[in-house]
Design a protein around this motif. Structure first.
Motif, PDB file in Angstrom:
ATOM      1  N   ASN A 155       0.845  -1.188   0.000  1.00  0.00           N
ATOM      2  CA  ASN A 155       0.000   0.000   0.000  1.00  0.00           C
ATOM      3  C   ASN A 155       0.886   1.245   0.000  1.00  0.00           C
ATOM      4  O   ASN A 155       2.100   1.155  -0.213  1.00  0.00           O
ATOM      5  N   ASP A 156       0.304   2.393   0.257  1.00  0.00           N
ATOM      6  CA  ASP A 156       1.054   3.641   0.166  1.00  0.00           C
ATOM      7  C   ASP A 156       2.118   3.806   1.246  1.00  0.00           C
ATOM      8  O   ASP A 156       2.935   4.735   1.172  1.00  0.00           O
ATOM      9  N   THR A 157       2.137   2.933   2.247  1.00  0.00           N
ATOM     10  CA  THR A 157       3.222   2.985   3.231  1.00  0.00           C
ATOM     11  C   THR A 157       4.556   2.563   2.598  1.00  0.00           C
ATOM     12  O   THR A 157       5.611   2.737   3.213  1.00  0.00           O
ATOM     13  N   LYS A 199       5.666   3.933  -0.174  1.00  0.00           N
ATOM     14  CA  LYS A 199       6.155   5.055  -0.983  1.00  0.00           C
ATOM     15  C   LYS A 199       7.585   5.421  -0.594  1.00  0.00           C
ATOM     16  O   LYS A 199       7.887   5.653   0.582  1.00  0.00           O
ATOM     17  N   LYS A 241       0.970   0.494 -10.013  1.00  0.00           N
ATOM     18  CA  LYS A 241       0.639  -0.337  -8.855  1.00  0.00           C
ATOM     19  C   LYS A 241       1.804  -0.512  -7.883  1.00  0.00           C
ATOM     20  O   LYS A 241       1.685  -1.271  -6.920  1.00  0.00           O
ATOM     21  N   HIS A 256       3.094   1.692  -5.851  1.00  0.00           N
ATOM     22  CA  HIS A 256       2.954   2.540  -4.660  1.00  0.00           C
ATOM     23  C   HIS A 256       4.179   3.417  -4.414  1.00  0.00           C
ATOM     24  O   HIS A 256       4.485   3.767  -3.268  1.00  0.00           O
ATOM     25  N   GLY A 281       0.306  -7.350   6.076  1.00  0.00           N
ATOM     26  CA  GLY A 281      -0.759  -7.287   5.094  1.00  0.00           C
ATOM     27  C   GLY A 281      -1.253  -8.685   4.758  1.00  0.00           C
ATOM     28  O   GLY A 281      -0.802  -9.681   5.323  1.00  0.00           O
ATOM     29  N   LEU A 301      -1.536 -11.019  -1.742  1.00  0.00           N
ATOM     30  CA  LEU A 301      -1.838 -10.075  -2.813  1.00  0.00           C
ATOM     31  C   LEU A 301      -2.464 -10.742  -4.022  1.00  0.00           C
ATOM     32  O   LEU A 301      -2.957 -10.061  -4.922  1.00  0.00           O
TER      33      LEU A 301
END
Length: 316
Positions: free
Chosen positions: A184-186, A188, A209, A211, A257, A260
């Motif tokens: 996810n965006d963590t 980045k 995809k 991120h 997480g 996926l």
């Protein structure tokens, strides 16, 4: 295990054995339902229907025949040449005490050799990097690749597969001190490790995809663990079954997480080697019914309680 087998190593990687501290998992196995629903197309012969999300997952009908050209080549040679990993703890690794090759995939190779040649030790193991698995089959360097290899539509255009023998999914592995919580965006700005030619590598190639992560490539997935330990990368994306093995080696990392995707592992063979595919499916049919649970308990128990074995489906 200490079997008297010949091993040729094509690549090397560190094997770091640590305390076994692994995330648990449910004994339920919903991935098999997803496979049955046609989200993954498995074990197709080259002339089978197109690989699509609406097809049922099917493999070639098992056969115990030794008459085919590919099976005969193995019998006349007197040994099965298997491409494996020697650095995936729980799956295929070298016991640091006696140097023997051990793991779930290694035992499966011995089962294949026992059925085809009547001798479980009639095997030559070749350690094949992730990116070289398909080329090793296409060149005839190996007869089979048994190396936690995910069956995908793209790979089915290049090699043949058995029915699946394990259900898994990609997941993020990070140091326990990391603020990354999943794919996810963590992520980045993070440096994310993936083996070249792996499913994770394909996933990270899509800039829409990723991120905002930067991809760090290695030859084998275990190298990602070393890079995390050295502080060169912030996270790894790999099969959760392999990630759990890395967490068993180093209790300072863990999976975060959820899965996926839906993935299944199969035995890979040269494209068009239908007689060998049927022979391997014959072995797997028995392995899944009578040996799989014991093998899971022996090697993969750290992944969680024993799930049901994949149910093989055959047609054609």
């Amino acid at each position: 295990m200490g079997r008297g087998t010949r091993t040729a190593v094509l690549t090397a990687g560190a094997l770091l054995l640590g305390a076994v501290v692994l995330p648990g998992s449910s004994s339920a196995d919903p991935r098999q339902d997803a496979v049955a629903a046609g989200q993954v197309r498995i074990g197709l012969a080259p002339k089978a229907a197109a690989c699509d999300n609406n097809s049922l997952s099917t493999g070639l009908t098992p056969s115990a025949s030794d008459a085919g050209a590919d099976v005969q080549r193995i019998i006349k040679r007197g040994k099965l040449i298997a491409g494996i990993d020697t650095n995936s703890y729980l799956w295929g690794f070298r016991n640091p005490t006696d140097g023997s090759l051990q793991g779930f995939d290694i035992d499966l190779v011995h089962a294949l050799a026992k059925s085809i040649l009547g001798n479980a030790d009639a095997v030559e193991f070749l350690a094949v990097p992730t990116a070289n698995r398909i080329s090793a089959l296409q060149s005839g360097q190996v007869d089979v690749v048994v190396r936690t290899m995910t069956i995908t539509c793209d790979r089915l255009k290049q090699v043949s597969f058995s029915v699946p023998y394990f259900n898994a999914g990609q997941q993020v592995l990070v140091p326990k001190s990391s603020k990354i919580t999943g794919f996810n965006d963590t992520m980045k700005g993070a440096r994310v490790c993936a083996a070249t030619g792996s499913t994770a590598d394909d996933m990270l190639k899509d800039p829409a995809k990723d991120h905002g992560a930067t991809v760090f490539h290695v030859a084998n997935q275990l190298d990602c663990l070393v890079q995390m330990e050295l502080g060169n990368v912030d996270a790894t994306i790999t099969d959760n079954a392999l990630g759990a093995g890395q967490a068993a080696q180093d209790p300072t990392v863990h999976l975060v997480g959820g899965p996926l995707d839906v993935e299944v592992y199969g035995v890979a063979m040269k494209l068009g080697a239908d007689d060998l595919v049927r022979r391997v499916d014959y072995v797997l049919q028995d392995f899944l019914a009578h040996q799989w649970s014991a093998e899971y308990d022996r090697w993969l128990k750290p992944l969680g309680s024993t799930p049901p074995a994949p149910v093989p489906r055959f047609a054609g």
